[in-house]
Design an enzyme around this catalytic site. Sequence first.
Site, PDB file in Angstrom:
ATOM      1  CD  GLU A 186      -6.634   4.086  -1.921  1.00 19.56           C
ATOM      2  OE1 GLU A 186      -5.522   4.651  -1.906  1.00 19.56           O
ATOM      3  OE2 GLU A 186      -6.758   2.874  -1.741  1.00 19.56           O
ATOM      4  CG  ASP A 187      -2.495   5.130  -4.285  1.00 22.04           C
ATOM      5  OD1 ASP A 187      -3.552   4.539  -3.994  1.00 22.04           O
ATOM      6  OD2 ASP A 187      -1.380   4.703  -3.945  1.00 22.04           O
ATOM      7  CG  ASP A 232      -4.765  -3.421  -7.918  1.00 19.14           C
ATOM      8  OD1 ASP A 232      -4.949  -3.681  -9.111  1.00 19.14           O
ATOM      9  OD2 ASP A 232      -3.978  -4.070  -7.199  1.00 19.14           O
ATOM     10  CG  ASP A 247       5.475   1.641  -2.453  1.00 19.00           C
ATOM     11  OD1 ASP A 247       4.232   1.649  -2.572  1.00 19.00           O
ATOM     12  OD2 ASP A 247       6.084   0.795  -1.780  1.00 19.00           O
TER      13      ASP A 247
END
Length: 183
Positions: free
Chosen positions: A103-104, A107, A163
């Site tokens: 995963e980036d 959160d 993004d």
Amino acid sequence: MSASVLLHDKQFIPFLSSRQIAEKVNELAMVISRDYRWQKPLFIAILNGAFVFAADLFRSLSLEAEITFIKLASYQGMTSSGKPVTAIGLEEVVSGRHVILVEDILDTGRTLYEFIPRLQEQQPASLRTVALLRKPGALQYPVQLDYYGFDIDDRFVVGYGMDYKGLGRNIPEILALQTEPGY
Ligand code: IMP
Ligand code: MG
């Protein structure tokens, strides 16, 4: 390090440099390469955000490994638990494989919290998670990462694959949303 960048209506300021990111990605790759020395793991990277991190991490590994990319789709109201998440594009056989989900950023944790059980149903030999970033202050679901790069404050970030409304993924470093003066 670049200057600040305007994406749509929001200003983003330098946060993590390409160099800081590259050093961290190399460290993660070293640790994972050591841990999976004998296992020929299957990396499953979650699109879109993780594509840059996954590519850099994968190229830095010094072991035999496979990689595939998936998109997640959630459907409303199919079970009592809410929104089961299914993977689009997962053609590899997961059963019996040593899987590392990429995963980036972690959160709220919702994405992994909902997807990990779906993957467990396919009975991988083992399942671990790696993300470049973690926002401990934003976590709302009981998800733990096995490997991560940086802990950051609960700020919105872009770049290095991530993004803001579609823009910013190609910025090589990570920028953070500029907070309004007086906040
Ligand atoms: P979670 O399900 O709340 O943990 O969020 C996971 C996904 O939301 C990440 O994989 C990102 O794609 C996206 N996301 C979360 N925080 C940010 C951010 O600060 N910038 C860009 N994308 C984010
Ligand atoms: Mg993502």
